[in-house]
Motif scaffolding. Structure first.
Motif, PDB file in Angstrom:
ATOM      1  N   PHE A 268       0.718  -1.244   0.022  1.00  0.00           N
ATOM      2  CA  PHE A 268      -0.066   0.192   0.081  1.00  0.00           C
ATOM      3  C   PHE A 268       0.886   1.166   0.142  1.00  0.00           C
ATOM      4  O   PHE A 268       0.338   2.314  -0.575  1.00  0.00           O
ATOM      5  CB  PHE A 268      -1.000   0.014   1.487  1.00  0.00           C
ATOM      6  N   THR A 269       1.961   1.132   0.438  1.00  0.00           N
ATOM      7  CA  THR A 269       2.923   2.451   0.523  1.00  0.00           C
ATOM      8  C   THR A 269       3.929   2.455  -0.834  1.00  0.00           C
ATOM      9  O   THR A 269       4.090   3.636  -1.191  1.00  0.00           O
ATOM     10  CB  THR A 269       3.873   2.314   1.619  1.00  0.00           C
TER      11      THR A 269
ATOM     12  N   THR B 203      -0.290   6.065  -4.405  1.00  0.00           N
ATOM     13  CA  THR B 203       0.245   7.207  -4.338  1.00  0.00           C
ATOM     14  C   THR B 203      -0.297   8.164  -3.120  1.00  0.00           C
ATOM     15  O   THR B 203      -1.418   7.583  -2.676  1.00  0.00           O
ATOM     16  CB  THR B 203       0.098   8.126  -5.522  1.00  0.00           C
ATOM     17  N   VAL B 204       0.260   8.952  -2.700  1.00  0.00           N
ATOM     18  CA  VAL B 204      -0.180  10.165  -1.730  1.00  0.00           C
ATOM     19  C   VAL B 204      -0.094  11.543  -2.326  1.00  0.00           C
ATOM     20  O   VAL B 204       0.795  11.738  -3.023  1.00  0.00           O
ATOM     21  CB  VAL B 204       0.616   9.975  -0.401  1.00  0.00           C
TER      22      VAL B 204
ATOM     23  N   HIS C 142      -3.969   9.603   0.697  1.00  0.00           N
ATOM     24  CA  HIS C 142      -3.651   8.229   0.200  1.00  0.00           C
ATOM     25  C   HIS C 142      -4.729   7.845  -1.122  1.00  0.00           C
ATOM     26  O   HIS C 142      -5.962   8.169  -0.763  1.00  0.00           O
ATOM     27  CB  HIS C 142      -3.785   6.983   1.061  1.00  0.00           C
ATOM     28  N   GLN C 143      -3.969   7.385  -1.930  1.00  0.00           N
ATOM     29  CA  GLN C 143      -4.941   7.010  -3.223  1.00  0.00           C
ATOM     30  C   GLN C 143      -6.062   6.177  -2.779  1.00  0.00           C
ATOM     31  O   GLN C 143      -6.988   6.310  -3.554  1.00  0.00           O
ATOM     32  CB  GLN C 143      -4.041   6.301  -4.317  1.00  0.00           C
TER      33      GLN C 143
ATOM     34  N   ASP D   3      -8.002   5.956  -0.153  1.00  0.00           N
ATOM     35  CA  ASP D   3      -8.797   6.593   0.468  1.00  0.00           C
ATOM     36  C   ASP D   3      -9.578   7.692  -0.780  1.00  0.00           C
ATOM     37  O   ASP D   3     -10.641   8.027  -0.656  1.00  0.00           O
ATOM     38  CB  ASP D   3      -8.464   7.706   1.515  1.00  0.00           C
TER      39      ASP D   3
ATOM     40  N   PHE E 277      -6.802  -2.250   3.929  1.00  0.00           N
ATOM     41  CA  PHE E 277      -5.700  -0.795   3.902  1.00  0.00           C
ATOM     42  C   PHE E 277      -5.655  -0.286   5.350  1.00  0.00           C
ATOM     43  O   PHE E 277      -4.991   0.206   5.770  1.00  0.00           O
ATOM     44  CB  PHE E 277      -6.028  -0.040   2.995  1.00  0.00           C
TER      45      PHE E 277
ATOM     46  N   ARG F  16      -0.249  -4.238   5.483  1.00  0.00           N
ATOM     47  CA  ARG F  16      -0.312  -3.198   4.581  1.00  0.00           C
ATOM     48  C   ARG F  16       0.179  -3.723   3.459  1.00  0.00           C
ATOM     49  O   ARG F  16       0.711  -2.891   2.479  1.00  0.00           O
ATOM     50  CB  ARG F  16       0.622  -2.336   5.077  1.00  0.00           C
TER      51      ARG F  16
END
Length: 166
Positions: free
Chosen positions: A69-70, A74-75, A81-82, A84, A125, A131
């Motif tokens: 997820f990291t 992307t953020v 966060h992508q 969300d 997530f 993660r």
């Protein structure tokens, strides 16, 4: 647009045409510095085909052993966060969401793809314990079969088909 995204769009559109279903899959043009909600949008009056698909491609050949997820998402500048951002778009639009993961196995090996319902991805997530999705976990989700170089759109899998637990 990646080959994976292009093939999914073409496969959905072929499916709609061959089955006389009113629907269209498309990819919005991505502009530099402008966030894109999802990779593939599928529009139809039939709610089963009103969906949004985020596509990720992982090179197993090059040693990838998980979808992180990291690393793979992307953020934005505001720290969102992508996952969300996409979840909010899906909620507001009323679309059903999926993550389509293509596993590139290397030269001479067929690519494989699997679909993960977005609700499961979102819960995962936000679970502090995990993660990532390992390659083995991804492979427990319904495959998107290929035939003649094209993905087959099988409605039962896109409507929340059963996971394959071995």
């Amino acid at each position: 647009m990646t080959d994976f995204e292009r093939e999914l769009v073409q496969s959905f559109n072929t499916f709609f045409e061959e089955n006389n279903i009113r629907g269209i899959a498309h990819r919005l043009k991505q502009h530099r510095f402008t966030p894109q909600f999802l990779d593939v949008l599928v529009d139809s009056l039939n709610p089963d085909y009103y969906i949004g698909i985020e596509c990720k491609s992982i090179s197993v050949e090059k040693g990838a052993n998980a979808l992180y997820f990291t690393q793979h998402f992307t953020v934005d500048k505001k720290g969102a966060h992508q996952i969300d951002r996409i979840s909010e778009f899906l909620r507001r639009s009323g679309r059903t969401g999926y993550l389509a993961v293509e596993l590139r196995m290397g030269t001479g090996c067929a690519r494989k793809a699997h679909i993960i319902p977005w609700d499961e991805l979102y819960k995962r997530f936000h679970d502090e314990e995990s993660r990532k999705y390992t390659i083995e976990e991804i492979q427990t989700y319904p495959p998107i079969e290929r035939k003649g170089g094209h993905y087959l759109i099988e409605p039962q899998k896109w409507r929340g088909g059963e996971r394959i637990i071995e």
